[in-house]
Design an enzyme around this catalytic site. Structure first.
Site, PDB file in Angstrom:
ATOM      1  CG  ASP A  79      -1.809   1.182   1.331  1.00 59.21           C
ATOM      2  OD1 ASP A  79      -2.052   1.824   0.293  1.00 59.21           O
ATOM      3  OD2 ASP A  79      -2.286   1.472   2.450  1.00 59.21           O
ATOM      4  CG  ASP A 226      -3.638   4.888  -2.045  1.00 61.11           C
ATOM      5  OD1 ASP A 226      -2.886   3.935  -1.742  1.00 61.11           O
ATOM      6  OD2 ASP A 226      -4.634   5.199  -1.369  1.00 61.11           O
TER       7      ASP A 226
END
Length: 343
Positions: A79, A226
């Site tokens: 992430d 992201d």
């Protein structure tokens, strides 16, 4: 001669690239449809999360790591929108642990990670994966813990202080994360670079002078790249404008798109402050689902105000699927090349 051979081996070990194949699963909406939900029921369930980028059910890409001795295997989200390693715990409190962590043959001792029982810990039970390995900038780390990627840099394991990310389509390889380099199998052409902007939030973000769709201006702001967001998150004040351009109808707050009109919809255009032109074509920001009534299409652009101080757009999986991305910590920049989609 023995000393010379050993030296070469050591050099090979400390100047390497490490490949992590990523598994891709179906989008949360499609999984709900496969369970017999109607599209409206699936959209209501998906909208039950307060912010779209916090919906772990939506996460589609995972890769393997192991922790401890003997090694315990985990499937985690790599992430770029967070900076800590989290795994679920059976204890009643969240606490920090320290152990050996291995990723793609790269092993680092004394890695600090959080064992969580509340968010995000309990969410893993329902989201279908085991944890999160944060790849965000150091400033975003909870408790000032040094992340795995930065420990790998500091220990000299990586050839370069960056990593490359490819997120694949339904019919191709799930994805590929390359520590210490990029993998030219998954992109064409050369990289275009944008400098990082507000690094103190811990995000991989850059300044954008103009977002637009066709001839419609959507303002300026920050673009946050992201891997932990399955769609595009725009400021709430821009969502109605976007929906008026691309929606056939709106159901449960979600934009329903005419599947036969996707090729005629405008791209989301992104012009960086330093003049780099990027885009997300409609075929990437629209999810084509299969229902009992045939194909139905939903926009993956949602509204959400992420930061009270800055106008932020979260450029999640649809953006990265179109743009192979180099997260270049050493030069404090992001690099984008056209993803090479397997035919």
């Amino acid at each position: 001669m023995k000393v010379f051979i050993v030296s070469l081996v050591c050099i090979a070990l400390v100047t390497a690239q490490f490949q992590v194949p990523l598994t891709r699963r179906k989008h949360y909406i499609q999984r709900l449809l496969d369970q017999g939900k109607t599209l409206e029921e699936a959209l209501i369930l998906r909208n039950s999360y307060p912010l779209p980028q916090k919906n772990l059910e939506d996460i589609q890409y995972f890769g393997p790591i192991s922790i401890g001795t003997p090694a315990q295997d985990f499937e985690v989200l790599f992430d770029t929108g967070s900076s800590n390693l989290w795994v679920p715990s059976t204890s009643c409190t969240r606490y920090l642990s320290e152990d050996k962590v291995s990723v793609a043959g790269m092993t680092i001792s004394n890695v600090t990670f959080a064992e969580a029982t509340q968010e995000p810990g309990t969410a893993f039970l329902y989201a279908g994966f085991d944890g999160i390995l944060g790849m965000g900038l150091p400033a975003g780390s909870v408790d000032d813990v040094t992340g795995f990627f930065y420990m790998a840099i500091n220990s000299g394991l990586l050839e370069n202080a960056y990593f490359g990310v490819y997120l694949g389509e339904e019919n191709g390889i799930g994805g590929m994360l390359t520590f210490g380099g990029t993998n030219s199998t998954y992109y064409t052409g050369s990289f275009q670079y944008v400098p990082l902007s507000f690094q103190f939030f811990g995000y991989w973000e850059f300044s954008v002078s103009a977002f637009s769709m066709g001839s419609t201006s959507l303002g300026s702001g920050q673009g946050v790249v992201d891997t932990g967001t399955s769609g595009i998150v725009c400021p709430t004040g821009q969502l109605d404008t976007i929906n008026n351009i691309i929606c056939q109808s709106v159901s449960s707050g979600n934009c329903i798109v005419d599947c036969n009109n996707i090729d005629n919809l405008p791209s989301l255009a992104i012009q960086s402050d330093n003049g780099v032109a990027l885009e997300v074509p409609a075929s990437f920001y629209v999810l084509k689902t299969q229902t009992s009534n045939g194909p139905q299409c939903v926009s993956l652009i949602q509204g959400g105000d992420v930061n009270p101080f800055l106008t932020m757009w979260i450029l999640g999986d649809p953006f990265i699927r179109h743009h192979y991305t180099k997260f270049d910590y050493g030069n404090k920049r992001l690099g984008f090349a056209t993803a090479n989609i397997p035919q």
